[in-house]
Write an enzyme that holds these catalytic residues in place. Sequence first.
Site, short mmCIF file in Angstrom:
data_model
loop_
_atom_site.label_atom_id
_atom_site.label_comp_id
_atom_site.label_asym_id
_atom_site.label_seq_id
_atom_site.Cartn_x
_atom_site.Cartn_y
_atom_site.Cartn_z
N HIS A 82 0.84 -1.20 0.00
CA HIS A 82 0.00 0.00 0.00
C HIS A 82 0.88 1.25 0.00
CE1 HIS A 82 -2.99 2.96 1.22
NE2 HIS A 82 -3.92 2.09 0.87
N GLU B 208 -4.13 2.04 -7.31
CA GLU B 208 -4.49 3.16 -6.43
C GLU B 208 -3.56 4.34 -6.70
OE1 GLU B 208 -6.55 2.47 -2.29
OE2 GLU B 208 -4.50 1.78 -2.25
#
Length: 243
Positions: free
Chosen positions: A88, A160
């Site tokens: 992430h 993302e």
Amino acid sequence: MENKKIIVANLKMNLSKKEIEEYVEQIQTIQTKRVVFCPSALYIPYFLGYDYEVGIQQISEYSQGAYTGQVSSSQAASLGLVLTLVGHSECRKYFHETEEQIHKKIVQALHHKLNVMLCVGETKEQRDMLKTDSVIRKQVLGALKGLSSEELNHVYIAYEPVWAIGTNEIPSNRDIEETIKFIKHIVKSKLSFSDIPVLYGGSINSKNIKTLNKIENCSGFLVGGSSLKVKELCKIIEVAVKE
């Protein structure tokens, strides 16, 4: 064609014990294996035993040992968790995770039969410099190098864009579609794997989900801030998973 999209709710480092108890009570109306909740590791036991799936936000690159504060893949798997997030952008930024560390975490997760959701994406500066493709190529190949087709069967990729996370700014459907196409091309051409699922994440909410859900090559959504509000999350699920 059957809708097989999945929703992954990343609760990040949020909610108190009381709030988590209320949250879990409210989400009992969600009865589908195509929704995966990733709460803080401390709260995972509150989510177990229901109809939805449960994952973990982060795992260690090591299998066991004197690594205070870390959680191993074997520990996560022993609880019955189905998935771990890896790479992430917040972990890359704040904890300085390298591509090599991310790769090692993926290898550990797959060894212990956890599915992996690899997060990739460019910063605003990289996007402005037209480096999106080169950044994502490096992230994907660095993380997935050497994996077999059988192992890649248990990997998802979440696109993302870093500049879209929590900003209420998102790329156009066309831009997302092109980036997903590029990710699939990289995996097919460099790793000889033909159809890896790619999700989108970044400022998803009930107002834009109908538009985002029209992206044909998108396999689902990684939801951050909007997953903290049960009514908001349920609206997203209603569109993405049930339509």
